[in-house]
Design an enzyme around this catalytic site. Structure first.
Site, PDB file in Angstrom:
ATOM      1  N   GLU A 165      -4.143  -1.142  -2.615  1.00  0.00           N
ATOM      2  CA  GLU A 165      -3.727  -1.102  -1.205  1.00  0.00           C
ATOM      3  C   GLU A 165      -2.498  -1.968  -1.046  1.00  0.00           C
ATOM      4  O   GLU A 165      -2.402  -3.021  -1.698  1.00  0.00           O
ATOM      5  CB  GLU A 165      -4.850  -1.634  -0.294  1.00  0.00           C
ATOM      6  CG  GLU A 165      -5.867  -0.575   0.036  1.00  0.00           C
ATOM      7  CD  GLU A 165      -7.010  -1.045   0.940  1.00  0.00           C
ATOM      8  OE1 GLU A 165      -7.678  -0.192   1.517  1.00  0.00           O
ATOM      9  OE2 GLU A 165      -7.239  -2.271   1.061  1.00  0.00           O
ATOM     10  N   HIS A 199     -17.203   2.344  -4.948  1.00  0.00           N
ATOM     11  CA  HIS A 199     -16.277   3.475  -4.965  1.00  0.00           C
ATOM     12  C   HIS A 199     -15.869   3.873  -6.394  1.00  0.00           C
ATOM     13  O   HIS A 199     -15.972   5.035  -6.779  1.00  0.00           O
ATOM     14  CB  HIS A 199     -15.012   3.180  -4.156  1.00  0.00           C
ATOM     15  CG  HIS A 199     -15.280   2.798  -2.715  1.00  0.00           C
ATOM     16  ND1 HIS A 199     -16.357   3.264  -2.017  1.00  0.00           N
ATOM     17  CD2 HIS A 199     -14.590   2.005  -1.851  1.00  0.00           C
ATOM     18  CE1 HIS A 199     -16.321   2.779  -0.779  1.00  0.00           C
ATOM     19  NE2 HIS A 199     -15.257   2.008  -0.667  1.00  0.00           N
TER      20      HIS A 199
HETATM   21  C1  BG6 Z   1     -13.780   0.217   2.250  1.00  0.00           C
HETATM   22  C2  BG6 Z   1     -13.460  -1.201   1.899  1.00  0.00           C
HETATM   23  O1  BG6 Z   1     -15.004   0.596   1.700  1.00  0.00           O
HETATM   24  O2  BG6 Z   1     -12.750   1.064   1.755  1.00  0.00           O
HETATM   25  C3  BG6 Z   1     -12.112  -1.607   2.436  1.00  0.00           C
HETATM   26  O3  BG6 Z   1     -14.462  -2.049   2.455  1.00  0.00           O
HETATM   27  C4  BG6 Z   1     -11.042  -0.636   1.987  1.00  0.00           C
HETATM   28  O4  BG6 Z   1     -11.775  -2.910   2.001  1.00  0.00           O
HETATM   29  C5  BG6 Z   1     -11.473   0.795   2.291  1.00  0.00           C
HETATM   30  O5  BG6 Z   1      -9.842  -0.943   2.681  1.00  0.00           O
HETATM   31  C6  BG6 Z   1     -10.496   1.791   1.686  1.00  0.00           C
HETATM   32  O6  BG6 Z   1     -10.822   3.081   2.118  1.00  0.00           O
HETATM   33  P1  BG6 Z   1      -9.701   4.205   2.155  1.00  0.00           P
HETATM   34  O7  BG6 Z   1     -10.463   5.438   2.465  1.00  0.00           O
HETATM   35  O8  BG6 Z   1      -8.732   3.821   3.203  1.00  0.00           O
HETATM   36  O9  BG6 Z   1      -9.069   4.211   0.801  1.00  0.00           O
END
Ligand code: BG6
Ligand code: NDP
Length: 513
Positions: free
Chosen positions: A244, A268
């Protein structure tokens, strides 16, 4: 103590057009769906859940009869809830169409009840309001727990005792985090199962709802060209990458209690790994798929400390703009060693994957936002062309990339002849870029998952034995990191992360893609 009245009972009656009939004999009685978003005043509800419900409504995926209730402690009227959520609803499905009418009709189906999370009485009041909307129809109820984890069990206790469906089904979607380690996760499961059966619990991992993750099995099991190569004989390493380009902005207090390994890797990335590496399931049935995922997770050895690198972002100035350090967040305790970055090497001890490193990398405040699966293949044995074109070609092995986000794509890096009379080779891509190939808007992960929960499809939700196996892999190393207070390597906000991640990869003969 499991939910009473969750199965059809003979002495209950429902109002129908032809008067009262016993529910068990009333095949003609239509059902109605009540969705209660617990924690409706919060960030996730506004950002993801209500917009996903609207998108489902917009595309006619919701049943004809439904109502949505928000539940939280904040005092709000129905109208105030509607105002709150209308700010985040968009007409994203068909931008050319004015969806104002449809939005208004959707909002009229949304209601609010204010109550405490541990008050059976307040859930009893909610039950009354639900019944008023459900009258004459067989009620099915879905609760979405969009609240901090310390109140999950209170809500489940009160909802199951006072607000579960008497004649239809009751299901509960639970948001992560599912505990902090093997023990607390086991405890949470045990407590939830005092009030719910495993079939009623839908543990959400929204990465499983992402289009490219859904496609992983299609790619593998319905294309002859991939599955035969999907093993240690042809694959050198697999990389699972999450990055990110922003920090923990606003969520530092929550994050500090978990860190990146619990926030991203243990759920994830590990879920993607399990789908990637599992054996062919007997059928596409949810239980068959989850059985294979559990098997692969149980074939793995717990992650070793020597195979982990941790980092934390520090402040950085660039182009006259300054970016804060993780530790600058006032909600983060002073001297916190919580990692905002981690890289790890994992191994699967089975015949298919013996010796193949699965490398994970996850970080916040890095130079880019992306989530990818990269598969690096072995060298071509006795490559004819490397004799004439140098050993560099040996390094240029095939690589398959599944870009989960942004800009969903699947591409395969190949060696190719540059057109012309001479013989020059270069690296090219066979590229399936979703936005060029498919002219449709890709649904948000929450849409798919909500729809599956409504339809009782459990394939994309985490079963408790999967969760146990996932925690068994990470709990020892998390404990060691915390007991030894291992200091994370600092990396500048917006950089590529700690150099330690490159050494870790090099130890396993891998270069990050
Ligand atoms: C969440 C995390 O599960 O997923 C966050 O707690 C993270 O920290 C987010 O920012 C990312 O999700 P996506 O769908 O935006 O990649
Ligand atoms: P919030 O912190 O916004 O909490 C949701 C609601 O719960 C609040 O509006 C508040 O409602 C109530 N609440 C907050 N803190 C407490 C407390 N200490 N005690 C009792 N009630 C409280 O959470 P999110 O909406 O961000 O997240 C909800 C769940 O989803 C959490 O489990 C989170 O980990 C998970 N999640 C969130 C993501 C996100 O992007 N936000 C991403 C992935 C998972 P009120 O005061 O009105 O009762």
């Amino acid at each position: 103590k499991c939910l009473a009245g969750n199965s059809a009972s003979n002495d209950r009656f429902v109002e129908t057009k032809i008067g009262q009939v016993p529910i068990s004999q009333s095949e003609n009685v239509e059902s109605t769906l009540s969705i209660t978003v617990v924690g409706a005043s919060g960030d996730l509800a506004k950002k993801k859940i209500f917009p996903a419900l609207f998108a489902l409504y917009y595309e006619d995926w919701l049943p004809e009869h439904f109502q949505i209730f928000g539940y939280a402690r904040s005092k709000m009227t129905d109208e105030e809830l509607r105002n709150l959520i209308s700010r985040t609803l968009t007409c994203r499905i068909d931008r050319s169409e004015n969806c104002g009418d449809k939005m208004e009709r959707f909002l009229q189906r949304c209601f609010y009840h204010s109550g405490l999370y541990d008050s059976e009485e307040n859930f009893g009041e909610l039950d009354q309001k639900l019944k008023e909307k459900e009258i004459g129809r067989q009620p099915n109820r879905l609760f979405y727990l969009s609240i901090p984890p310390n109140i999950f069990v209170d809500v489940v206790r009160c909802a199951s005792r006072r607000a579960s469906s008497e004649n239809g089904w009751t299901r509960v979607i639970v948001e992560k985090p599912f505990g902090r380690d093997a023990q607390s996760s086991g405890e949470l499961t045990r407590c939830l199962k005092q009030y719910l059966t495993e079939d009623q619990i839908f543990r959400i991992d929204h990465y499983l709802g992402k289009e490219l993750v859904e496609n992983l099995s299609v790619l593998r099991f319905s294309n002859l060209v991939f599955e035969p190569l999907w093993c240690r004989n042809y694959i050198r390493n697999v990389q699972l990458i999450f990055s990110e380009d922003f920090g923990t902005e606003g969520r530092g207090g929550y994050f500090d209690n978990y860190g990146i390994i619990r926030d991203i890797m243990q759920n994830h990335l590990l879920q993607i790994l399990a789908l990637f590496a599992m054996e062919t399931p007997v059928t596409l049935d949810g239980e068959d798929i989850r059985n294979e995922k559990v098997k692969v997770l149980r074939s793995m050895k717990p992650v070793k400390l020597e195979n982990v690198v941790v980092g934390q972002y520090k402040g950085h100035s660039k182009g006259g703009k300054s970016y804060p350090a993780y530790s600058d967040d006032p909600t983060v305790p002073k001297g916190s060693v919580t990692p905002t970055f981690a890289a790890a090497a994992l191994f699967i001890d089975n015949a298919r994957w013996d010796g193949v490193p699965f490398l994970m990398k996850a970080g916040k405040a890095l130079h880019t936002r992306r989530a990818e699966i990269r598969v690096q293949f072995r060298h071509v044995p006795g490559n004819l062309y490397s004799r004439n074109f140098g050993t560099d070609l040996d390094k240029a092995t095939n690589e398959l990339v599944l870009r989960v986000q942004p800009d969903e794509a699947i591409y395969l890096k190949i060696n190719n002849k540059v057109p012309g009379l001479g013989m020059r080779l270069d690296r090219s891509d066979l590229n399936l870029l979703y936005k060029s190939r498919y002219r449709i808007e890709i649904p948000d992960a929450y849409e798919r998952l909500l729809l599956d929960a409504i339809e009782g499809e459990r394939r994309l939700f985490i079963r408790s034995d999967e969760l146990d196996a996932a925690w068994a892999l990470f709990t020892p190393v998390l404990r060691e990191l915390e007991e030894k207070k291992i200091s994370p390597e600092l990396y500048p906000y917006g950089s590529r992360g700690p150099v330690g991640a490159h050494y870790l990869a090099a130890n396993h003969n891998v270069r990050w893609g």
